[in-house]
Design a protein around this motif. Structure first.
Motif, short mmCIF file in Angstrom:
data_model
loop_
_atom_site.label_atom_id
_atom_site.label_comp_id
_atom_site.label_asym_id
_atom_site.label_seq_id
_atom_site.Cartn_x
_atom_site.Cartn_y
_atom_site.Cartn_z
N GLY A 1 -7.14 54.49 94.75
CA GLY A 1 -6.13 54.26 95.78
C GLY A 1 -5.87 52.81 96.08
O GLY A 1 -5.84 52.40 97.23
N ALA A 2 -5.69 51.97 95.07
CA ALA A 2 -5.33 50.57 95.35
C ALA A 2 -3.83 50.49 95.53
O ALA A 2 -3.10 50.09 94.64
N VAL A 3 -3.36 50.93 96.67
CA VAL A 3 -1.92 50.98 96.91
C VAL A 3 -1.49 49.66 97.53
O VAL A 3 -2.16 49.13 98.40
N SER A 4 -0.36 49.14 97.07
CA SER A 4 0.16 47.92 97.67
C SER A 4 1.10 48.26 98.82
O SER A 4 1.64 49.37 98.89
N ALA A 5 1.30 47.29 99.68
CA ALA A 5 2.24 47.47 100.78
C ALA A 5 3.63 47.66 100.21
O ALA A 5 4.00 47.02 99.23
N ARG A 6 4.40 48.57 100.83
CA ARG A 6 5.72 48.88 100.30
C ARG A 6 6.76 48.81 101.40
O ARG A 6 6.45 48.95 102.59
N ILE A 7 8.01 48.66 101.00
CA ILE A 7 9.13 48.71 101.95
C ILE A 7 9.75 50.09 101.86
O ILE A 7 10.05 50.58 100.76
N GLU A 8 9.93 50.73 103.04
CA GLU A 8 10.42 52.10 103.06
C GLU A 8 11.95 52.13 103.17
O GLU A 8 12.61 52.88 102.45
N SER A 9 12.52 51.32 104.06
CA SER A 9 13.97 51.37 104.25
C SER A 9 14.41 50.04 104.85
O SER A 9 13.59 49.22 105.27
N SER A 10 15.71 49.83 104.88
CA SER A 10 16.22 48.59 105.45
C SER A 10 17.50 48.86 106.22
O SER A 10 18.22 49.81 105.90
N TYR A 11 17.75 48.07 107.24
CA TYR A 11 19.02 48.18 107.97
C TYR A 11 19.41 46.80 108.47
O TYR A 11 18.62 45.85 108.42
N ILE A 12 20.65 46.67 108.94
CA ILE A 12 21.21 45.36 109.28
C ILE A 12 21.43 45.24 110.78
O ILE A 12 21.90 46.19 111.43
N ILE A 13 21.08 44.10 111.34
CA ILE A 13 21.46 43.75 112.72
C ILE A 13 22.48 42.62 112.62
O ILE A 13 22.20 41.60 111.99
N ASN A 14 23.62 42.78 113.21
CA ASN A 14 24.58 41.69 113.27
C ASN A 14 24.24 40.82 114.48
O ASN A 14 24.35 41.27 115.62
N LEU A 15 23.81 39.60 114.22
CA LEU A 15 23.32 38.77 115.33
C LEU A 15 24.45 38.34 116.26
O LEU A 15 24.19 37.94 117.40
N ARG A 16 25.68 38.40 115.81
CA ARG A 16 26.79 38.06 116.71
C ARG A 16 26.85 39.05 117.86
O ARG A 16 27.23 38.69 118.98
N ASP A 17 26.51 40.32 117.57
CA ASP A 17 26.53 41.31 118.64
C ASP A 17 25.49 41.01 119.70
O ASP A 17 25.62 41.47 120.84
N LEU A 18 24.45 40.28 119.32
CA LEU A 18 23.42 39.91 120.30
C LEU A 18 23.75 38.57 120.94
O LEU A 18 22.89 37.96 121.58
N ASP A 19 24.98 38.07 120.69
CA ASP A 19 25.44 36.81 121.27
C ASP A 19 24.60 35.62 120.78
O ASP A 19 24.27 34.72 121.55
N LEU A 20 24.24 35.64 119.48
CA LEU A 20 23.58 34.50 118.86
C LEU A 20 24.61 33.85 117.96
O LEU A 20 25.22 34.53 117.14
N LYS A 21 24.78 32.53 118.09
CA LYS A 21 25.83 31.91 117.29
C LYS A 21 25.27 31.17 116.08
O LYS A 21 25.61 31.46 114.96
N HIS A 22 24.42 30.19 116.30
CA HIS A 22 23.98 29.33 115.20
C HIS A 22 22.47 29.46 115.08
O HIS A 22 21.73 28.79 115.79
N VAL B 1 15.03 39.42 107.02
CA VAL B 1 15.70 38.49 106.12
C VAL B 1 17.01 38.07 106.76
O VAL B 1 17.83 38.93 107.12
N LEU B 2 17.19 36.77 106.91
CA LEU B 2 18.44 36.25 107.48
C LEU B 2 19.38 35.92 106.33
O LEU B 2 19.08 35.05 105.52
N VAL B 3 20.50 36.63 106.23
CA VAL B 3 21.47 36.35 105.18
C VAL B 3 22.80 35.98 105.82
O VAL B 3 23.09 36.38 106.95
N TYR B 4 23.60 35.24 105.07
CA TYR B 4 24.95 34.85 105.52
C TYR B 4 24.91 34.20 106.91
O TYR B 4 25.85 34.36 107.69
N ASP B 5 23.83 33.54 107.24
CA ASP B 5 23.64 32.79 108.48
C ASP B 5 23.62 33.63 109.75
O ASP B 5 23.08 33.19 110.75
N LEU B 6 24.20 34.81 109.75
CA LEU B 6 24.26 35.57 111.02
C LEU B 6 23.96 37.06 110.86
O LEU B 6 24.21 37.82 111.78
N GLN B 7 23.49 37.49 109.70
CA GLN B 7 23.12 38.89 109.54
C GLN B 7 21.62 38.96 109.33
O GLN B 7 21.08 38.29 108.48
#
Length: 1456
Positions: free
Chosen positions: A224-245, A194-200
């Motif tokens: 056992g009709a289990v749906s796909a689930r999300i286990e955890s989430s973390y953030i990558i700051n795209l500025r650190d990867l030298d991505l601007k826009h 998920v891209l939030v705040y344009d650069l996170q």
């Protein structure tokens, strides 16, 4: 008006996001198709068909509405498609005769969905797991929803929020962002981004198989009709990867770990700098390692054009990514790349290399795309054309892209492929379409000169009538039969296998947005004598909606007004029934011909008066035959209907029943006979209500007992019996009904445990006597005085389903035997009730269910609805569904043995243990206070009135409940006030019509208007315009609608350039930098005109009576009907005023014209219907006009000038020179003027006649981008309403005596509210005085002079802001605060934060919170009764007080 209520009346319809996935079922639940046996030469026929694989669900969102559909596919030759009488849309293709969308569930969220994705478990996986829906909301909220079988709805599996003080650093000091969160999912379902705040970038890691949420092992149980689930989430700051826009990102196919490709721009450029700086974009592919949280760069590509904006992941086996730009398409993968230029604006990077060019010129900005096959993508352009893009590849190397034209279609907001043979075109600007496609290898080679005239797949042009009941070949014509081969110009390459695609529209969802403007006019069949609430039904709302070729005029009518055929006076009527009669009906008539019975005419009309009964023959004329028939006519009839396959008529009266063959009585029964054992006590018991289901008749007596009349089809005789289970019981029945589970596959049978025994065999048992045994099952639904509900099978009367406290209106009804031991919640409730004592007791002990109905309407997959009406007029509506729980039999035996150890195991096996009911909200319905008198039957079920099916609710607030795609649409009927009796009528003169009797004693025979489409929140009629409508106004004297329409026209470039010259200075245009071939290129210009439309009497397409064309490059901005005082003759003249502007680029000074037209007398001769009386050119654009006390007020550019009219010309008398930049709206009340500016918020002026001056009273000093303004009048107080570009509304007031108003210069804020949609127009309408204004207001007080504002939005929703008195407001506000916590909100969204004013980073002082949100209050009625009473008690009021306030508001604002 210090307080107001915000109420939605029609919810958003413009679809913004769509996605498909296996939400309600898994891929393995799909049964592969068996070839039909009846074809003789099976070998030749079968292999050419493509199998339609598992069909996923479709999920769509429109603003804050989330809808989940299941796609029902109808196969050719199957039983359903044979039995359905109406032909399906689009003919037969690939063995399918039709596909339709059926609603599973619908939610209105407290937040607008920004983007949506489906988290799947990987393609081709045969597991039982299901997909989940990921929704993102403004700023940085993410909710993951999955389908829960036990609730038959969505539940939240995880929520992720990156807002608030803890995450403030993510914004990096910025306040406003160009777009909300953008979510994309890995095709194998291992993670999402998920891209939030344009650069996170937020990475959502999906849970692996078998690791559910904590302690959630047995929650699913059901295989056992289990749906796909999300286990955890973390953030990558795209500025650190030298991505601007960052512009876009996507996950690509074919890697072992998830790989994300990001499209970003190194340094920005814009159109004016392209000659120096172009090709500024690049893509980077990064491997996402969710465990190590590392993301190394794998490969990248640079020098992509600056207008690239979208990525498309190419499916396996090819892999790689397509980059879509406005003028070119690029393919890139780790190993290869290629490019396709779409038009002459596409330039190579260094100018030397040759680009491969498309065979025709097209621009792809704002395009949407999806994959039809693994190497063919479908693109939808901004003009609504569908293009097919083929990847020509060898192994995994793509060496060429081929683009070809296909059909044209709606302007889309998104495309989704649904399974392997359908796709869905979602649209905000037109109706959304479900289209089937098929692809065959063609032999015909089309050369590169593709035909330009490509027909629309299906325009909005097709009249609703034709769509609803048209033969399939008429639809074929609309779909434009000629197939276009998907094939480029390279005919010499042998390896490019050509593909023929053909499309067929299968279903469509109506959309009335975007509503740019609307006006309020009289309907064609208005009744001049109507008063009170019935008068509201005289009006209709005519709206400008859509854009370009999807532009249309939508005529919306909130209430249904049937077309009357004839009416008779008939005082004292208590009930009416129509019955069939066939003279020579043989005994073993083939019941499978029931489809033909649908067209059988009715034979008799039975009318029950207070002390006698009339019988009429319904042949060509209605003639009374009361004297010559054997019907019981000496007293009133309770009910009448048909038995024995319509061979007999049964008539039930208070003390008996008669069976008649036509007009002759064959059997007479006395019912009032006392039972031998109960002595003389029941002597007086008579029949109260009746329910008929062939061959049984159920009677409810006045003493609370029930009787059953059992018919014998062989002798056509009837015997009377009292069900054994009721003889001994002392429980009094408050309501009961019979339910006939019809059809070849009775639905309720599937819900019992031994369901596998009875399914599949039903076809085989055709008895030797030729009558099929399987006519379905009959059940008896009973409600007791205690509020419990039980379902029995008939005639044995074994209890198959029971639910305690039906009347409390729980969200789910589950069989009491099936409740697991650990989940008994009832106990705690009881104790709390006793504690709170007598304060609440009074209101429930006399509540009971007074009427029940249960019915399953036609349709292959339809499920029964259950309705109950309580004493206070509340209607409970439940929808049955199937839930196979994991509970074993032993639990049932245990709970059973506690109650009664003897032989209950046998009973429990026949119970409908898998049956559950889920409650359906009916918030559009205004409830009625029922009188204490004897309750009459209010529900009448109809199977075909004008092609619709549903039920009619009579009473003081009559309403139609229509069933479409398993959804109830509630449309009120206001035009006749209270209705006492209703029935269907089908005969020679009235085709599938209806009869009803009003409380005034008038019997009306009517038909349902066929021009409207009822599958919408409000009935709508769409009139196609083939152009964009901008503004509409109503000319009341002649009943005409003038409206501004613009149509796109292609013009040569030199013509366009020459119109950009300033005529006065007379410069010559310099085109020395343009070559001669470029001058002859075409350019699209919008040409404006004012059309004058007249509604058609019969309800057909509207006639264009006259057209007023605008000059070259002149845009009409506003059209208004104004009343001007002619200063010479001293008479008022009603004229049509048009304000225009010349749009000639930034080098030419802005000018505009004001035009006045008079509308002539001769309606038949359209040439001189309108004649120009005056035109004048002014400086600046004329963006708003209004008439002010006989003068004309014109906003031209930065000035507001008031003119007087002499009959030949306009003379200025006053002006005001505030710094408005561009006036978007002018409103006038008496001599007050409200003016909204595009940037400078609002101004409040007054006009003084004696000094002839316009003076500024006050203004709002903030900066606000206004969309619409209007005055809100509440008694003697005047407030100013304004809506803005951040989807808020604000209410200001003028108070010169208050110190904070800076001596009256400043407007003060009275309320502010976030609507969540762009409000484009307010309309001030007087509220109806409600009968229950219990405060005893004096006539002429504030109560009567009260106006609400109806508003329309760009999402297609309509709502209103209504003033409230303080007492109601305080009551509702405290209720609202309670409901924030008391109601479980879907997707975990908070209604309070959604309704906060959004300032988008601008400084804003918060205003008072004086608007209540009825969208939240409507959840109150959906709470169980006990909780409603508890909450009302906590806020110090009563439930009936809250509900009557809500009813008053919905009555006061039922405008149409």
């Amino acid at each position: 008006m210090s307080f107001a209520a915000y109420k939605m009346m029609q919810w958003p319809t413009g679809i913004e996001n769509s996605a498909s996935g296996f939400i309600t079922h898994s891929r393995t639940d799909f049964v592969p198709r068996i070839p039909p046996i009846q074809t003789d030469d099976l070998e030749n026929d079968w292999p050419h068909r493509r199998d339609v694989g598992p069909v996923p669900n479709l999920v769509v969102t429109a603003a804050n509405v989330l809808e989940l559909f299941v796609v029902r596919v109808q196969e050719e030759g199957s039983r359903e498609s044979r039995s359905s009488a109406e032909p399906k849309r689009g003919g037969v293709m690939d063995g399918l005769s039709g596909a339709s969308l059926e609603l599973v569930c619908q939610y209105r969220l407290h937040g607008n969905v920004e983007s949506m994705a489906v988290l799947s478990i990987g393609v081709g996986d045969g597991s039982r797991r299901r997909d989940s829906i990921i929704l993102t909301f403004q700023d940085a909220k993410i909710s993951v929803l999955e389908f829960d079988d036990s609730l038959h709805g969505l539940r939240t599996s995880s929520m992720h929020c990156f807002e608030g003080p803890k995450w403030l650093h993510l914004k990096r000091g910025r306040e406003s962002f160009a777009r909300g969160p953008l979510v994309k999912v890995d095709p194998q379902g291992r993670c999402g981004g998920v891209l939030v705040y344009d650069l996170q970038m937020i990475i959502l890691k999906a849970a692996q198989d078998g690791s559910g949420l904590v302690g959630d092992d047995d929650a699913f149980g059901s295989g056992g009709a289990v749906s796909a689930r999300i286990e955890s989430s973390y953030i990558i700051n795209l500025r650190d990867l030298d991505l601007k826009h960052v512009k876009d990102f996507i996950f690509v196919h074919g890697y072992i770990e998830p790989v994300m490709v990001i499209l970003h721009e190194q340094e920005l450029t814009w159109a004016g700098r392209v000659s120096w700086k172009h090709h500024t974009c690049m893509i980077s592919a990064r491997s996402i390692n969710t465990t190590m949280k590392q993301h190394p760069l794998i490969w990248s590509a640079v020098n992509l054009p600056h207008d690239a904006y979208k990525l498309l992941a190419v499916p396996s086996p090819i892999g790689g990514v397509l980059v879509i730009g406005a003028n070119s398409i690029h393919y890139h993968s780790q190993s290869s790349s290629c490019v396709l230029a779409l038009n002459n604006y596409a330039v190579p990077v260094d100018g030397s290399q040759e680009m491969q060019r498309s065979s025709f010129s097209v621009e792809l900005d704002a395009a949407n795309a999806t994959w039809l096959l693994s190497d063919v993508a479908l693109l939808s352009t901004k003009t609504g054309e569908l293009l097919l893009l083929t990847l020509v590849y060898d192994g995994r190397v793509v060496y060429r892209l081929d683009l070809s034209k296909s059909k044209a279609s709606v302007l889309t907001s998104g495309i989704t492929t649904v399974g392997n043979s359908l796709f869905f075109l979602g649209s905000r600007l037109g109706d959304s379409l479900l289209v089937q496609f098929t692809c065959g290898l063609g032999s015909s080679v089309l050369s590169s000169s593709l035909k330009e005239e490509v027909g629309d797949i299906e325009g909005d042009a097709a009249p609703v009538k034709r769509l609803r009941r048209s033969s399939s070949d008429a639809l074929q014509d609309m779909v434009s039969g000629e197939e276009l081969s998907l094939y480029g110009s390279a005919a010499n390459k042998a390896d490019s296998t050509q593909k023929n695609f053909s499309f067929s529209v299968r279903d469509s969802l109506i959309n009335v947005g975007p509503l740019k403007d609307f006006s309020y006019g009289l309907r064609m069949n208005a009744d001049a004598n109507a008063t009170g609430i019935a008068k509201q039904s005289n009006y209709e709302l005519v709206c400008c909606s859509g854009h370009g070729k999807n532009g249309s005029l939508c005529v919306l009518r909130q209430s249904i007004r049937p077309e009357m055929i004839t009416e008779v006076e008939l005082p004292g009527c208590k009930g009416i029934w129509t019955v069939y009669h066939k003279n020579a009906r043989c005994l073993n008539a083939d019941f499978s011909k029931m489809a033909a019975d649908d067209n059988e005419y009715h034979a008799y009309l039975i009318i029950s008066l207070e002390a006698r009964t009339m019988v009429l023959e319904t042949a060509d004329l209605l003639t009374e035959v009361t004297e010559s028939v054997d019907y019981f006519v000496q007293g009133r009839t309770i009910a009448a209907g048909n038995l024995f396959g319509r061979r007999r008529v049964v008539q039930v009266f208070e003390r008996g029943a008669r069976i008649l063959d036509g007009s002759f009585m064959t059997h007479d029964l006395n019912i009032g006979v006392p039972n031998s054992e109960s002595g003389s006590g029941s002597e007086s018991s008579t029949v109260l209500s009746v329910s008929i289901a062939d061959p049984y008749v159920l009677l409810r007596m006045t003493d609370g007992s029930i009787r059953l009349l059992v018919g014998d089809p062989s002798t056509c005789m009837v015997s009377i019996s009292t069900p054994t289970s009721f003889e001994s019981s002392k429980k009094s029945v408050s309501a009961c009904t019979l339910y006939h589970d019809k059809g070849p596959e009775p639905w309720l049978r599937k819900t019992s445990t031994d369901a596998w025994l009875s399914t599949g065999i039903s076809e085989a048992i055709d008895g030797a006597d030729g009558a099929p045994h399987d006519q379905g099952d009959i059940y008896c639904v009973v409600c007791y005085e205690s509020g419990a509900l039980e379902i029995f099978d008939v005639p044995n009367f074994n209890c198959v389903f029971s639910a305690e406290k039906f009347m409390s209106g729980k969200t789910l009804l589950v069989d009491t035997f099936m409740r697991e031991p650990g989940k008994d919640v009832e106990v705690t409730n009881k104790s709390s009730e006793e504690v709170s004592g007598q304060g609440r007791k009074e209101s429930t002990h006399n509540m009971k269910v007074v009427e029940l109905a249960m019915h399953r309407w036609a349709g292959q997959h339809s499920r029964p609805f259950l309705f109950g009406i309580l004493t206070d007029g509340t209607i409970l509506c439940y929808h049955a569904f199937l839930y196979e729980g994991a509970e074993s039999n032993s639990k049932v035996e245990d709970s059973a043995s506690v109650q009664n150890s003897g032989g209950l195991s046998s009973i429990s096996s026949s119970r409908l243990r898998n049956l559950r009911f889920v409650r359906v909200p009916l918030d559009t319905y205004a409830r009625e206070e029922t009188s204490s008198g004897s309750p009459c039957q209010r529900i009448t079920i109809f199977k075909n009135i004008g092609g619709q099916q549903g039920l009619f609710l009579s009473g003081s607030r009559p309403a139609w409940f229509m069933v479409f795609r398993e959804r109830l649409r509630v449309h009120p009927q206001l035009c006749d006030g209270s209705i006492v009796a209703f029935t269907v009528l089908h005969n020679v003169n009235c085709n599938h019509g209806l009869i009803y009797v009003t409380s005034q004693g008038i019997l009306k025979i009517c038909q349902l208007p066929s021009v409207s489409s009822y599958d919408n929140y409000w009935p709508v009629q769409k009139i196609p315009l083939k152009g964009t409508p901008h503004q509409v106004t109503y000319f009341a004297e002649k009943n005409l609608y003038p409206l501004i329409v613009s149509v796109p026209v292609h013009k040569p470039l030199n013509q366009v350039l020459s119109s950009l010259v300033d005529q006065e200075v007379g410069h010559q245009v310099e085109n020395h930098n343009l070559g001669s071939d470029e001058l002859h290129r075409t350019y699209t210009v919008e040409e404006f005109e004012v059309r004058i439309l007249e509604p058609e009497k019969s309800g057909g397409p509207w006639q264009t009576k006259a057209t007023i064309p605008m000059q070259n490059s002149e845009n009409a901005l506003t059209v208004r009907v104004v009343t001007l005082l002619n200063t010479i003759t001293k008479e008022n003249e009603t004229l049509l005023a048009i304000g225009t502007a010349y749009v000639q680029g930034e080098d030419v000074a802005g000018r505009g014209r004001v035009l006045l037209f008079s509308v002539g007398k001769s309606a038949d001769n359209s040439q001189n219907l309108v004649s120009e009386v005056y035109s004048k050119e002014l400086k600046g654009a004329i963006s708003a006009l209004a008439s002010l006390q006989g003068h004309l007020l014109i906003a031209s550019g930065p000035k507001i000038i008031l003119h007087k009219w002499t009959g030949t010309e306009l003379n200025g008398v006053a002006f005001f020179d505030a710094p408005p930049l561009y006036v978007v709206s002018l409103n006038i009340v008496k001599n007050f003027i409200l003016l909204g500016d595009i940037h400078k918020s609002i101004y409040f002026l007054s006009w003084k006649e004696q000094g002839s001056q316009l003076s500024l009273l006050a203004k709002d000093f903030g900066s606000l981008d206004c969309f619409a303004t209007e005055f809100l009048i509440d008694g003697s107080t005047l407030s100013l309403m304004v809506s803005d570009d951040q989807k808020n509304i604000q209410i200001f007031y003028y108070a010169p005596k208050m110190s904070e108003s800076w001596k009256g210069q400043k407007l003060l804020s009275r309320a502010e509210f976030h609507v969540g949609a762009h409000v484009t127009k307010f309309l001030r309408l007087q509220m109806l005085p409600t009968s229950s204004d219990r405060s005893g207001a004096a006539p002429g007080s504030d109560k009567t002079n009260r106006f609400a504002l109806l508003f329309g939005t760009l999402d297609g929703s309509i709502g209103c802001i209504a003033p409230l008195d303080e007492l109601t407001f305080r009551r509702w506000q405290s209720l609202q605060r309670k409901l924030v916590d008391a109601v479980p909100h879907v997707a975990g969204l908070n209604p309070r934060s959604f309704r906060q004013f959004r300032s988008n980073g601008k400084a804003h002082r918060p205003g008072p919170d004086s608007i209540v949100d009825c969208e939240l209050l409507c959840h109150y009625e959906m709470l169980p009764l006990e909780e409603q009473l508890e909450i009302a008690h906590q806020i110090g009021t009563t439930r009936s007080q809250i509900l009557s306030n809500l009813t008053d508001l919905s009555l006061g604002t039922s405008f149409l």
